[in-house]
Design an enzyme around this catalytic site. Structure first.
Site, mmCIF file in Angstrom:
data_model
loop_
_atom_site.group_PDB
_atom_site.id
_atom_site.type_symbol
_atom_site.label_atom_id
_atom_site.label_comp_id
_atom_site.label_asym_id
_atom_site.label_seq_id
_atom_site.Cartn_x
_atom_site.Cartn_y
_atom_site.Cartn_z
ATOM 1 N N LYS A 22 0.835 -1.206 0.000
ATOM 2 C CA LYS A 22 0.000 0.000 0.000
ATOM 3 C C LYS A 22 0.874 1.262 0.000
ATOM 4 O O LYS A 22 0.630 2.190 -0.760
ATOM 5 C CB LYS A 22 -0.917 -0.039 1.221
ATOM 6 C CG LYS A 22 -1.907 1.107 1.295
ATOM 7 C CD LYS A 22 -3.207 0.687 1.958
ATOM 8 C CE LYS A 22 -3.135 0.603 3.457
ATOM 9 N NZ LYS A 22 -3.148 1.927 4.110
ATOM 10 N N ASP A 316 2.252 -1.128 11.624
ATOM 11 C CA ASP A 316 0.908 -1.554 11.216
ATOM 12 C C ASP A 316 0.608 -3.001 11.602
ATOM 13 O O ASP A 316 -0.516 -3.477 11.395
ATOM 14 C CB ASP A 316 0.741 -1.384 9.706
ATOM 15 C CG ASP A 316 0.722 0.089 9.313
ATOM 16 O OD1 ASP A 316 0.350 0.928 10.153
ATOM 17 O OD2 ASP A 316 1.086 0.391 8.163
ATOM 18 N N ARG A 347 -5.859 1.535 18.341
ATOM 19 C CA ARG A 347 -5.557 0.099 18.224
ATOM 20 C C ARG A 347 -5.158 -0.542 19.551
ATOM 21 O O ARG A 347 -5.227 -1.764 19.680
ATOM 22 C CB ARG A 347 -4.494 -0.143 17.149
ATOM 23 C CG ARG A 347 -5.066 0.056 15.766
ATOM 24 C CD ARG A 347 -4.076 -0.229 14.655
ATOM 25 N NE ARG A 347 -4.777 -0.179 13.375
ATOM 26 C CZ ARG A 347 -4.190 -0.036 12.202
ATOM 27 N NH1 ARG A 347 -2.871 0.072 12.124
ATOM 28 N NH2 ARG A 347 -4.906 -0.019 11.094
HETATM 29 C C1 S3P Z 1 2.698 4.810 6.286
HETATM 30 C C2 S3P Z 1 3.341 5.120 7.449
HETATM 31 C C3 S3P Z 1 2.841 4.714 8.772
HETATM 32 C C4 S3P Z 1 1.823 3.586 8.662
HETATM 33 C C5 S3P Z 1 0.811 3.842 7.581
HETATM 34 C C6 S3P Z 1 1.487 3.977 6.238
HETATM 35 C C7 S3P Z 1 3.244 5.330 5.015
HETATM 36 O O1 S3P Z 1 2.222 5.814 9.376
HETATM 37 O O2 S3P Z 1 1.177 3.395 9.892
HETATM 38 O O3 S3P Z 1 -0.132 2.794 7.516
HETATM 39 O O4 S3P Z 1 2.874 4.811 3.945
HETATM 40 O O5 S3P Z 1 4.066 6.246 5.085
HETATM 41 P P1 S3P Z 1 3.060 6.872 10.286
HETATM 42 O O6 S3P Z 1 4.084 7.449 9.436
HETATM 43 O O7 S3P Z 1 2.060 7.903 10.701
HETATM 44 O O8 S3P Z 1 3.576 6.072 11.424
#
Ligand code: S3P
Length: 434
Positions: A22, A316, A347
């Protein structure tokens, strides 16, 4: 509202490839849209979150189509080629889209409004609006620092050196993307390593990024060049099947072509410390990202202590790690993870409530949780519309004494639309009901 009804037991077997990463998919679409020339993406995640990113760029005049081989083809418009959107941008559940896009929009010469669903409207945005404002951006946001965000165009951005108070890849990426539009140099220093897909992809698209220690810098005024990208399978989606195979009897699963960038493999390190039978094969590098096939076998897990430094590397995966902890012998202690309280749901609380409902001793703390491994009972769980909570409790049913029903599962489609089919395919007794 969709429910999952999951029967206990089952052996987990098979060879599968989970959908595309993702984080990488969002970034490739964004950089491809802003590049000169064509970007061709294989393995792009087509789930609600990444489709929201695609829709946003289409509404800003970028042509994005799927070809007959299933690749996404983006006709890049260049860094200054976006058109003002006619409507406010609706980003659904996707925090990544909002935070990264805010950095890009701050550099445009038009204004835009960004909103989303109920969960997104409660997520903290001051972590990006404060540093962006320091760069010269002009952003309207609620007093609580939550969306909708209105970003006013035509501001002159100035590069800054920013020491991030929290370890967040989204904040780092937001500022680097804004930095492409800023005068001078933008540097971001992180308190602990976070996922570095933005840096790797910027380099891949021809934009110079320099990393020294825990600081990453770029200069404004560069250029991105379109390219072909192969997106690996998402380790965050693979995680559900990795834990499923660990906790089920007589099980062995092979997960193919999974992204194993070292800033994402905290889940593997923590599970291996818990005693998991995990092996990586065919390690290779594609478009600057490490990829491997992952074999997992039934394991006897034991509790462990997880420290603050490990948190961003598995950020995550904690919902599913808590299920592993519930199936492990002894105690698992997590600290330094207060960020989990501001994800798609709180969470820590939502997982603690669900685990307690299933008879597991789970003590929530302000920055973590303590879980005693035990026997999982049957029960009804509310996922609070959080995709990863829903999928985690579906996996927990493997070790339950009776059926587990999970409510409010529609948002599984934000990251893993074919989760139920793949789960059935490998032997989880899951049914979807509307
Ligand atoms: C992500 C960074 C993370 C993660 C999110 C996706 C990204 O968040 O939890 O699902 O793609 O940069 P944070 O940077 O807020 O920790």
């Amino acid at each position: 509202m969709q429910k999952f009804i999951v029967k206990p037991g089952g052996e987990i077997r098979g060879t599968i490839r989970v959908p595309g990463d993702k984080s990488i998919s969002h970034r490739v679409v964004m950089l491809g849209a802003l590049a000169k020339g064509v970007t061709q993406i294989s393995g792009c995640l087509e789930a609600e979150d990444t489709l929201a990113t695609i829709a946003v760029f289409k509404s800003m005049g970028v042509s994005i189509e799927k070809n007959s081989q299933g690749q996404i083809i983006i006709q890049g418009v260049g860094l200054h080629g976006l058109k003002p959107p006619k409507e406010p941008l609706y980003l659904g559940n996707s925090g990544t889209t909002m935070r990264l896009l805010a950095g890009l929009i701050a550099g445009q010469n038009f204004s835009a409004e960004m909103g989303g669903d109920e969960s997104l409207l409660h997520r903290p945005m001051n972590r990006i609006t404060e540093p962006l404002t320091k760069m010269g951006a002009s952003i309207l946001v609620s007093d609580a620092g939550t969306p909708p965000l209105i970003i006013l165009g035509k501001q002159r951005l100035q590069g800054i050196s920013y020491n991030m108070p929290i370890a967040s890849a989204q904040v780092k990426s937001c500022l680097l993307l804004a930095g492409m539009y800023a005068h001078g140099k933008t540097c971001v220093t992180e308190p602990a390593p976070t996922r570095d897909h933005t840096e790797r992809l910027l380099l891949g698209f021809g934009y110079l990024v320099k990393k020294e220690g825990n600081t990453v810098c770029l200069k404004g005024g560069g250029q991105l060049y379109g390219k072909s990208i192969d997106v690996p399978a998402d380790i965050s989606s693979a995680a559900f099947f990795i834990v499923a195979a660990c906790i089920a009897k007589n099980s062995e699963i092979l997960l193919e072509h999974v992204g194993v960038n070292p800033t994402r493999t905290g889940i593997l390190d923590i599970l291996q410390r818990m005693g998991a039978n995990i092996d990586l094969y065919n390690q290779r590098e594609v478009n600057g990202e490490q990829i491997a096939d992952i074999r997992v076998r039934s394991s006897n897990l034991h509790g462990v202590t997880i420290s603050k430094e490990e948190v961003p590397l598995a950020i995550d995966e904690f919902p599913i790690l808590f299920i592993a902890a519930a199936c492990a012998e002894g105690e698992t202690v997590l600290t330094g993870a207060e960020e989990l309280r501001v994800k798609e749901s709180d969470r820590i609380q939502v997982m603690a409530d669900g685990l307690q409902k299933l008879g597991i001793e789970a003590q929530p703390k302000s920055d973590g949780i303590i879980i005693q491994g035990g026997k999982i009972r049957n029960g009804v769980i509310n996922s609070h519309g959080d995709h990863r909570i829903a999928m985690s409790f579906a996996v927990a049913a493997i070790r339950a004494s009776g059926t587990i029903t999970i409510e409010n599962c529609d948002n599984v489609a934000t990251s893993f639309p074919n989760f139920v089919n793949l789960a059935q395919h490998v032997g989880i007794g899951i049914q979807k009901m509307s």
